[in-house]
Design a protein around this motif. Structure first.
Motif, PDB file in Angstrom:
ATOM      1  N   ILE A  63       0.846  -1.204   0.000  1.00  0.00           N
ATOM      2  CA  ILE A  63       0.000   0.000   0.000  1.00  0.00           C
ATOM      3  C   ILE A  63       0.877   1.249   0.000  1.00  0.00           C
ATOM      4  O   ILE A  63       0.643   2.192  -0.746  1.00  0.00           O
ATOM      5  N   GLU A  64       1.930   1.224   0.796  1.00  0.00           N
ATOM      6  CA  GLU A  64       2.845   2.377   0.827  1.00  0.00           C
ATOM      7  C   GLU A  64       3.499   2.606  -0.532  1.00  0.00           C
ATOM      8  O   GLU A  64       3.578   3.722  -1.013  1.00  0.00           O
ATOM      9  N   ARG A  65       3.947   1.523  -1.166  1.00  0.00           N
ATOM     10  CA  ARG A  65       4.612   1.646  -2.470  1.00  0.00           C
ATOM     11  C   ARG A  65       3.646   2.199  -3.526  1.00  0.00           C
ATOM     12  O   ARG A  65       4.007   3.054  -4.318  1.00  0.00           O
ATOM     13  N   ILE A  66       2.405   1.679  -3.545  1.00  0.00           N
ATOM     14  CA  ILE A  66       1.429   2.125  -4.545  1.00  0.00           C
ATOM     15  C   ILE A  66       1.099   3.602  -4.329  1.00  0.00           C
ATOM     16  O   ILE A  66       1.047   4.390  -5.270  1.00  0.00           O
ATOM     17  N   HIS A  67       0.945   3.951  -3.078  1.00  0.00           N
ATOM     18  CA  HIS A  67       0.594   5.329  -2.734  1.00  0.00           C
ATOM     19  C   HIS A  67       1.713   6.291  -3.156  1.00  0.00           C
ATOM     20  O   HIS A  67       1.465   7.324  -3.761  1.00  0.00           O
ATOM     21  N   LYS A  68       2.933   5.878  -2.884  1.00  0.00           N
ATOM     22  CA  LYS A  68       4.096   6.706  -3.215  1.00  0.00           C
ATOM     23  C   LYS A  68       4.198   6.868  -4.737  1.00  0.00           C
ATOM     24  O   LYS A  68       4.372   7.972  -5.252  1.00  0.00           O
ATOM     25  N   ARG A  69       4.053   5.752  -5.436  1.00  0.00           N
ATOM     26  CA  ARG A  69       4.129   5.748  -6.894  1.00  0.00           C
ATOM     27  C   ARG A  69       3.032   6.637  -7.478  1.00  0.00           C
ATOM     28  O   ARG A  69       3.240   7.349  -8.448  1.00  0.00           O
ATOM     29  N   ALA A  70       1.867   6.593  -6.846  1.00  0.00           N
ATOM     30  CA  ALA A  70       0.716   7.359  -7.330  1.00  0.00           C
ATOM     31  C   ALA A  70       0.981   8.853  -7.222  1.00  0.00           C
ATOM     32  O   ALA A  70       0.704   9.617  -8.145  1.00  0.00           O
ATOM     33  N   ILE A  71       1.563   9.233  -6.098  1.00  0.00           N
ATOM     34  CA  ILE A  71       1.802  10.657  -5.889  1.00  0.00           C
ATOM     35  C   ILE A  71       2.896  11.137  -6.840  1.00  0.00           C
ATOM     36  O   ILE A  71       2.769  12.164  -7.491  1.00  0.00           O
ATOM     37  N   GLU A  72       3.940  10.299  -6.987  1.00  0.00           N
ATOM     38  CA  GLU A  72       5.036  10.680  -7.893  1.00  0.00           C
ATOM     39  C   GLU A  72       4.556  10.733  -9.344  1.00  0.00           C
ATOM     40  O   GLU A  72       4.940  11.600 -10.107  1.00  0.00           O
ATOM     41  N   GLY A  73       3.728   9.758  -9.733  1.00  0.00           N
ATOM     42  CA  GLY A  73       3.286   9.686 -11.124  1.00  0.00           C
ATOM     43  C   GLY A  73       1.947  10.373 -11.357  1.00  0.00           C
ATOM     44  O   GLY A  73       1.423  10.355 -12.450  1.00  0.00           O
ATOM     45  N   ASN A  74       1.405  10.944 -10.305  1.00  0.00           N
ATOM     46  CA  ASN A  74       0.124  11.626 -10.382  1.00  0.00           C
ATOM     47  C   ASN A  74      -0.990  10.737 -10.929  1.00  0.00           C
ATOM     48  O   ASN A  74      -1.781  11.149 -11.765  1.00  0.00           O
ATOM     49  N   ARG A  75      -1.024   9.489 -10.454  1.00  0.00           N
ATOM     50  CA  ARG A  75      -2.099   8.584 -10.858  1.00  0.00           C
ATOM     51  C   ARG A  75      -3.217   8.648  -9.836  1.00  0.00           C
ATOM     52  O   ARG A  75      -3.100   8.120  -8.741  1.00  0.00           O
ATOM     53  N   LYS A  76      -4.289   9.308 -10.214  1.00  0.00           N
ATOM     54  CA  LYS A  76      -5.393   9.575  -9.287  1.00  0.00           C
ATOM     55  C   LYS A  76      -5.980   8.284  -8.695  1.00  0.00           C
ATOM     56  O   LYS A  76      -6.259   8.219  -7.504  1.00  0.00           O
ATOM     57  N   ASP A  77      -6.150   7.252  -9.549  1.00  0.00           N
ATOM     58  CA  ASP A  77      -6.790   6.024  -9.062  1.00  0.00           C
ATOM     59  C   ASP A  77      -5.994   5.394  -7.921  1.00  0.00           C
ATOM     60  O   ASP A  77      -6.555   4.830  -6.991  1.00  0.00           O
ATOM     61  N   ASP A  78      -4.673   5.513  -7.998  1.00  0.00           N
ATOM     62  CA  ASP A  78      -3.829   4.902  -6.983  1.00  0.00           C
ATOM     63  C   ASP A  78      -3.701   5.768  -5.730  1.00  0.00           C
ATOM     64  O   ASP A  78      -3.063   5.386  -4.763  1.00  0.00           O
ATOM     65  N   GLN A  79      -4.288   6.966  -5.769  1.00  0.00           N
ATOM     66  CA  GLN A  79      -4.205   7.813  -4.579  1.00  0.00           C
ATOM     67  C   GLN A  79      -5.374   7.533  -3.642  1.00  0.00           C
ATOM     68  O   GLN A  79      -5.376   7.948  -2.503  1.00  0.00           O
ATOM     69  N   ASP A  80      -6.365   6.832  -4.152  1.00  0.00           N
ATOM     70  CA  ASP A  80      -7.544   6.530  -3.350  1.00  0.00           C
ATOM     71  C   ASP A  80      -7.344   5.199  -2.637  1.00  0.00           C
ATOM     72  O   ASP A  80      -7.315   4.139  -3.249  1.00  0.00           O
ATOM     73  N   ILE A  81      -7.218   5.278  -1.325  1.00  0.00           N
ATOM     74  CA  ILE A  81      -6.878   4.096  -0.529  1.00  0.00           C
ATOM     75  C   ILE A  81      -7.935   2.993  -0.673  1.00  0.00           C
ATOM     76  O   ILE A  81      -7.621   1.803  -0.674  1.00  0.00           O
ATOM     77  N   ASN A  82      -9.207   3.395  -0.854  1.00  0.00           N
ATOM     78  CA  ASN A  82     -10.267   2.379  -0.979  1.00  0.00           C
ATOM     79  C   ASN A  82     -10.129   1.588  -2.264  1.00  0.00           C
ATOM     80  O   ASN A  82     -10.332   0.368  -2.284  1.00  0.00           O
ATOM     81  N   ILE A  83      -9.791   2.289  -3.342  1.00  0.00           N
ATOM     82  CA  ILE A  83      -9.592   1.600  -4.631  1.00  0.00           C
ATOM     83  C   ILE A  83      -8.387   0.671  -4.537  1.00  0.00           C
ATOM     84  O   ILE A  83      -8.421  -0.474  -4.985  1.00  0.00           O
ATOM     85  N   ILE A  84      -7.330   1.168  -3.904  1.00  0.00           N
ATOM     86  CA  ILE A  84      -6.121   0.337  -3.745  1.00  0.00           C
ATOM     87  C   ILE A  84      -6.476  -0.938  -2.987  1.00  0.00           C
ATOM     88  O   ILE A  84      -6.150  -2.046  -3.402  1.00  0.00           O
ATOM     89  N   MET A  85      -7.184  -0.770  -1.865  1.00  0.00           N
ATOM     90  CA  MET A  85      -7.514  -1.925  -1.022  1.00  0.00           C
ATOM     91  C   MET A  85      -8.371  -2.935  -1.776  1.00  0.00           C
ATOM     92  O   MET A  85      -8.161  -4.138  -1.687  1.00  0.00           O
ATOM     93  N   LYS A  86      -9.335  -2.425  -2.553  1.00  0.00           N
ATOM     94  CA  LYS A  86     -10.237  -3.311  -3.274  1.00  0.00           C
ATOM     95  C   LYS A  86      -9.442  -4.140  -4.294  1.00  0.00           C
ATOM     96  O   LYS A  86      -9.635  -5.349  -4.419  1.00  0.00           O
ATOM     97  N   ARG A  87      -8.535  -3.463  -4.993  1.00  0.00           N
ATOM     98  CA  ARG A  87      -7.721  -4.169  -5.990  1.00  0.00           C
ATOM     99  C   ARG A  87      -6.835  -5.225  -5.347  1.00  0.00           C
ATOM    100  O   ARG A  87      -6.672  -6.325  -5.851  1.00  0.00           O
TER     101      ARG A  87
END
Ligand code: AMP
Length: 195
Positions: free
Chosen positions: A122-146
């Protein structure tokens, strides 16, 4: 021909490890996600069909995945072996791959899982999302569901390959080099890239 599968959740480091392992053991790296994206970009019939599912966040049906894999395999008639990345993701696909033994002489030697703690993922996806500006990966609920979905897929495959004594797991929490060393140790110890 040898077939190796390296599997793991998103952000497990799977892509990087696949490249390193393929190069180390002279295997052709077949990246299913990347190929799907290429087919979509080129607007091939396969790509256009796949897009219908991917755009809805769904898995591409097994029969289309089968076509994609065959298309990739056919490009490398003299390969020593294949490293499957992103395939199989369902039991149906695992059975398709078993069928490639008869059709292509590919023998699956191992399903190697890169195991990374969920917290770390979760930390890695979140970090990558912020760096790459990927909105879907910034939403913790979407990350968890995936992650939940993919964990369920993985568990089914672990069962499938455990039954066949082909399941291996590697601690994927360390740095890239450490993880690569662990994978090599398993491959060499069990002679997983020998015919
Ligand atoms: P990936 O790059 O592995 O995240 O794949 C991107 C998307 O392609 C996934 O969200 C799925 O919709 C689809 N996909 C990739 N690999 C497979 C597979 N083996 N089976 C079904 N769908 C897949």
């Amino acid at each position: 021909m040898i077939g190796l599968i390296i599997s793991g959740l998103p952000a497990s480091g799977k892509g990087t490890q696949c490249k390193m392992v393929a190069s180390q053991y002279d295997l052709v790296h077949l990246d299913t996600g990347e190929n799907l994206r290429r087919e979509m970009q080129q607007q091939t019939p396969l790509g256009m069909e796949a897009r219908k599912f991917i755009s809805l966040g769904r898995l591409v049906p097994d029969n289309l995945i089968r076509e994609i894999e065959i298309k990739m395999i056919d490009k490398f008639p003299s390969a020593r072996g294949f490293l499957f990345d992103g395939f199989p993701r369902t039991i149906g696909q695992a059975e398709i791959l078993e069928g490639f033994n008869k059709e292509y002489g590919i023998t699956v030697k191992a399903f190697i899982l890169l195991e990374v703690e969920q917290k770390e993922i979760i930390e890695r996806i979140h970090k990558r999302a912020i760096e790459g500006n990927r909105k879907d990966d910034q939403d913790i609920n979407i990350i968890m569901k995936r992650i939940e979905q993919q964990s369920a897929e993985l568990n089914a495959l672990i069962g499938f390959y455990s039954q066949r004594n082909k399941y291996f797991k590697v601690d994927g929490n360390g740095d890239m080099k450490q993880v690569f060393e662990s994978i090599k140790t398993i491959i060499d110890k069990h002679h997983l890239t020998e015919v």
